[in-house]
Design an enzyme around this catalytic site. Structure first.
Site, PDB file in Angstrom:
ATOM      1  N   ALA A   1       4.779   3.947  -1.291  1.00 64.70           N
ATOM      2  CA  ALA A   1       5.428   4.648  -0.188  1.00 64.70           C
ATOM      3  C   ALA A   1       5.181   3.840   1.078  1.00 64.70           C
ATOM      4  O   ALA A   1       4.227   3.055   1.147  1.00 64.70           O
ATOM      5  CB  ALA A   1       4.856   6.048  -0.061  1.00 64.70           C
TER       6      ALA A   1
ATOM      7  N   GLY B   1       3.372   4.848  -4.940  1.00 64.04           N
ATOM      8  CA  GLY B   1       4.625   5.540  -5.237  1.00 64.04           C
ATOM      9  C   GLY B   1       5.564   4.683  -6.082  1.00 64.04           C
ATOM     10  O   GLY B   1       6.373   5.217  -6.851  1.00 64.04           O
TER      11      GLY B   1
ATOM     12  N   GLU C   1       4.454   5.218  -9.510  1.00 62.05           N
ATOM     13  CA  GLU C   1       4.823   6.592  -9.893  1.00 62.05           C
ATOM     14  C   GLU C   1       6.316   6.682 -10.203  1.00 62.05           C
ATOM     15  O   GLU C   1       6.728   7.408 -11.108  1.00 62.05           O
ATOM     16  CB  GLU C   1       4.422   7.563  -8.770  1.00 62.05           C
ATOM     17  CG  GLU C   1       2.903   7.709  -8.690  1.00 62.05           C
ATOM     18  CD  GLU C   1       2.413   8.434  -7.442  1.00 62.05           C
ATOM     19  OE1 GLU C   1       2.950   8.146  -6.344  1.00 62.05           O
ATOM     20  OE2 GLU C   1       1.514   9.272  -7.554  1.00 62.05           O
TER      21      GLU C   1
ATOM     22  N   GLU D   1      -3.933   3.948  -3.745  1.00 60.89           N
ATOM     23  CA  GLU D   1      -3.980   4.878  -2.603  1.00 60.89           C
ATOM     24  C   GLU D   1      -5.389   5.075  -2.069  1.00 60.89           C
ATOM     25  O   GLU D   1      -5.584   5.364  -0.893  1.00 60.89           O
ATOM     26  CB  GLU D   1      -3.386   6.238  -3.004  1.00 60.89           C
ATOM     27  CG  GLU D   1      -1.878   6.254  -3.203  1.00 60.89           C
ATOM     28  CD  GLU D   1      -1.457   5.960  -4.638  1.00 60.89           C
ATOM     29  OE1 GLU D   1      -2.250   5.349  -5.402  1.00 60.89           O
ATOM     30  OE2 GLU D   1      -0.320   6.313  -4.993  1.00 60.89           O
TER      31      GLU D   1
HETATM   32  N1  DAK Z   1       4.231   0.243   3.120  1.00 63.38           N
HETATM   33  C1  DAK Z   1       4.706  -0.414   4.208  1.00 63.38           C
HETATM   34  N2  DAK Z   1       4.770  -1.751   4.305  1.00 63.38           N
HETATM   35  C2  DAK Z   1       4.313  -2.470   3.260  1.00 63.38           C
HETATM   36  C3  DAK Z   1       3.793  -1.861   2.088  1.00 63.38           C
HETATM   37  C4  DAK Z   1       3.769  -0.429   2.043  1.00 63.38           C
HETATM   38  N3  DAK Z   1       3.348   0.252   0.993  1.00 63.38           N
HETATM   39  N4  DAK Z   1       3.420  -2.843   1.247  1.00 63.38           N
HETATM   40  C5  DAK Z   1       3.710  -4.003   1.842  1.00 63.38           C
HETATM   41  N5  DAK Z   1       4.251  -3.793   3.058  1.00 63.38           N
HETATM   42  C6  DAK Z   1       4.686  -4.783   4.029  1.00 63.38           C
HETATM   43  C7  DAK Z   1       3.508  -5.417   4.736  1.00 63.38           C
HETATM   44  O1  DAK Z   1       3.059  -4.605   5.776  1.00 63.38           O
HETATM   45  C8  DAK Z   1       4.128  -6.699   5.198  1.00 63.38           C
HETATM   46  O2  DAK Z   1       4.890  -6.432   6.341  1.00 63.38           O
HETATM   47  P1  DAK Z   1       4.770  -7.360   7.685  1.00 63.38           P
HETATM   48  O3  DAK Z   1       3.316  -7.363   8.039  1.00 63.38           O
HETATM   49  O4  DAK Z   1       5.264  -8.713   7.231  1.00 63.38           O
HETATM   50  O5  DAK Z   1       5.643  -6.685   8.671  1.00 63.38           O
HETATM   51  C9  DAK Z   1       5.073  -7.074   4.089  1.00 63.38           C
HETATM   52  O6  DAK Z   1       5.330  -5.856   3.379  1.00 63.38           O
HETATM   53  C10 DAK Z   1       4.489  -8.082   3.113  1.00 63.38           C
HETATM   54  O7  DAK Z   1       3.230  -7.581   2.689  1.00 63.38           O
HETATM   55  P2  DAK Z   1       1.887  -8.478   2.689  1.00 63.38           P
HETATM   56  O8  DAK Z   1       1.920  -9.480   3.773  1.00 63.38           O
HETATM   57  O9  DAK Z   1       0.749  -7.539   2.663  1.00 63.38           O
HETATM   58  O10 DAK Z   1       2.053  -9.214   1.285  1.00 63.38           O
HETATM   59  P3  DAK Z   1       0.900  -9.747   0.321  1.00 63.38           P
HETATM   60  O11 DAK Z   1       1.618 -10.510  -0.744  1.00 63.38           O
HETATM   61  O12 DAK Z   1      -0.184 -10.430   1.100  1.00 63.38           O
HETATM   62  O13 DAK Z   1       0.246  -8.436  -0.323  1.00 63.38           O
HETATM   63  C11 DAK Z   1       0.309  -6.284  -1.394  1.00 63.38           C
HETATM   64  C12 DAK Z   1       0.999  -7.670  -1.169  1.00 63.38           C
HETATM   65  C13 DAK Z   1       1.273  -5.436  -2.219  1.00 63.38           C
HETATM   66  C14 DAK Z   1      -0.993  -6.493  -2.183  1.00 63.38           C
HETATM   67  C15 DAK Z   1      -0.011  -5.645  -0.023  1.00 63.38           C
HETATM   68  O14 DAK Z   1       1.183  -5.667   0.774  1.00 63.38           O
HETATM   69  C16 DAK Z   1      -0.469  -4.230  -0.134  1.00 63.38           C
HETATM   70  O15 DAK Z   1      -1.631  -3.952  -0.444  1.00 63.38           O
HETATM   71  N6  DAK Z   1       0.445  -3.271   0.132  1.00 63.38           N
HETATM   72  C17 DAK Z   1       0.126  -1.856   0.120  1.00 63.38           C
HETATM   73  C18 DAK Z   1       0.042  -1.340  -1.287  1.00 63.38           C
HETATM   74  C19 DAK Z   1      -0.359   0.118  -1.318  1.00 63.38           C
HETATM   75  O16 DAK Z   1      -1.415   0.513  -0.806  1.00 63.38           O
HETATM   76  N7  DAK Z   1       0.512   0.968  -1.891  1.00 63.38           N
HETATM   77  C20 DAK Z   1       0.261   2.403  -1.937  1.00 63.38           C
HETATM   78  C21 DAK Z   1       0.822   3.056  -0.669  1.00 63.38           C
HETATM   79  S1  DAK Z   1       0.521   4.803  -0.591  1.00 63.38           S
HETATM   80  C22 DAK Z   1       4.644  11.218  -1.938  1.00 63.38           C
HETATM   81  C23 DAK Z   1       4.983  10.389  -2.964  1.00 63.38           C
HETATM   82  C24 DAK Z   1       4.376   9.161  -3.108  1.00 63.38           C
HETATM   83  C25 DAK Z   1       3.433   8.735  -2.205  1.00 63.38           C
HETATM   84  C26 DAK Z   1       3.084   9.548  -1.148  1.00 63.38           C
HETATM   85  C27 DAK Z   1       3.692  10.803  -1.016  1.00 63.38           C
HETATM   86  N8  DAK Z   1       5.225  12.492  -1.787  1.00 63.38           N
HETATM   87  C28 DAK Z   1       6.184  12.955  -2.792  1.00 63.38           C
HETATM   88  C29 DAK Z   1       4.940  13.324  -0.701  1.00 63.38           C
HETATM   89  C30 DAK Z   1       2.848   7.426  -2.379  1.00 63.38           C
HETATM   90  C31 DAK Z   1       1.921   6.876  -1.588  1.00 63.38           C
HETATM   91  C32 DAK Z   1       1.705   5.436  -1.635  1.00 63.38           C
HETATM   92  O17 DAK Z   1       2.359   4.732  -2.356  1.00 63.38           O
END
Ligand code: DAK
Length: 259
Positions: A67, A110, A113, A133
């Site tokens: 997400a 997400g 998921e 998360e």
């Molecule tokens: N959200 C927003 N931006 C993201 C992102 C994300 N999840 N993942 C990556 N990006 C963006 C980065 O911020 C970056 O943007 P800029 O800084 O260039 O503007 C760009 O994508 C490239 O990312 P990185 O520079 O970080 O790239 P790397 O190759 O170094 O790293 C990575 C890739 C995937 C390991 C890293 O980006 C990372 O850790 N990303 C976050 C992964 C994460 O934590 N995902 C879980 C998020 S929480 C719901 C349903 C579902 C959910 C919630 C509620 N409801 C039904 C209510 C789900 C929640 C989640 O998924």
């Protein structure tokens, strides 16, 4: 058809539609608009008689990295409650037609998921599956603790959800999360091949069979067996069943019409 965040191709191949998540700069992070577009595309394709199988994909680097954290960062519990994204996820879950996820790169949070709502998963060898998360001091909210645990078992799910461990494509295959791993240049092609096979079968039997497999997650064995039995009887109400069995007896290829 091209929306802002998704590309929808209802005629990708005969009876096969493709939805491509298209926010490459953000690694296909799923903001509300993207999820809305995916939901609307799936709903539209589910209602289109020409479509028998849907493929959901991203790009080589990311299926979806979760997400959109930036969009969620300042939300309160009441904001999340009012946005009620669960309706969107529930709509996708109710899709009658088979959905195949074609995954390369990151399928996180997400994104993972969303993969698990799909019915089958073809992955490139670069795919990475995770529920990270916990790094953000939240936990999975769209099925990650439930579907992951059912797919890979308790201890691996715990390690992913509590320890932030990513599974490689090979590990995901070993643990039963996905169907197949192929070289990166072949993941979409392989998903299309699977979709083509499924699209040659009776859409009615496919729908009843999908419903029945999903019922296994929601009932006791006896309840599930009863559900299966009713759907089995229902197959015999279709012209396709007559055609399928007649074709076998006549030693010819069946032509299923979905009636
Ligand atoms: N959200 C927003 N931006 C993201 C992102 C994300 N999840 N993942 C990556 N990006 C963006 C980065 O911020 C970056 O943007 P800029 O800084 O260039 O503007 C760009 O994508 C490239 O990312 P990185 O520079 O970080 O790239 P790397 O190759 O170094 O790293 C990575 C890739 C995937 C390991 C890293 O980006 C990372 O850790 N990303 C976050 C992964 C994460 O934590 N995902 C879980 C998020 S929480 C719901 C349903 C579902 C959910 C919630 C509620 N409801 C039904 C209510 C789900 C929640 C989640 O998924």
């Amino acid at each position: 058809m091209e929306n802002q965040f998704t590309i929808i191709t209802p005629q990708y191949a005969k009876h096969i539609a493709l939805i491509q998540i298209n926010r490459p700069k953000e690694l296909n992070a799923l903001n509300l608009e993207t999820m809305g577009e995916i939901r609307d595309a799936i709903k539209m394709l589910d209602a289109d008689d020409a479509v028998r199988v849907i493929i959901l994909t991203g790009n080589e680097k990311a299926f979806a990295a979760g997400a959109d954290i930036k969009q969620m960062a300042n939300k309160t519990a009441i904001d999340m409650f009012n946005i009620d994204q669960f309706t969107t996820w529930d709509t996708i879950k109710k899709t009658k037609k088979p959905i195949i996820a074609a995954v390369s790169g990151f399928a996180l949070g997400g994104g993972c998921e969303l993969v698990m709502i799909c019915d089958m998963v073809i992955a490139s060898e670069t795919a990475r599956f995770g529920q990270p998360e916990i790094n953000l001091a939240i936990m999975p909210g769209a099925g990650g603790t439930q579907r992951m645990t059912r797919a890979v078992g308790k201890v691996i799910a715990m390690e992913m959800v509590l320890g932030g461990r990513f599974l490689t494509a090979t590990e995901a295959l070993q643990h039963g999360l996905i169907n197949k791993v192929v070289p990166v240049e072949l993941y979409l092609e392989e998903a299309v091949l699977l979709a083509k096979t499924i699209s040659t079968f009776s859409p009615i039997a496919i729908r009843l069979a999908k419903e029945s497999v999903n019922q296994a997650f929601n009932s006791t064995l006896d309840e599930g067996l009863m559900f299966e039995r009713k759907n089995f009887y229902m197959c015999f109400a279709s012209e396709d069943q007559k055609e399928g069995m007649a074709a076998f007896v006549d030693k010819r290829k069946a032509d299923f019409k979905g009636r």
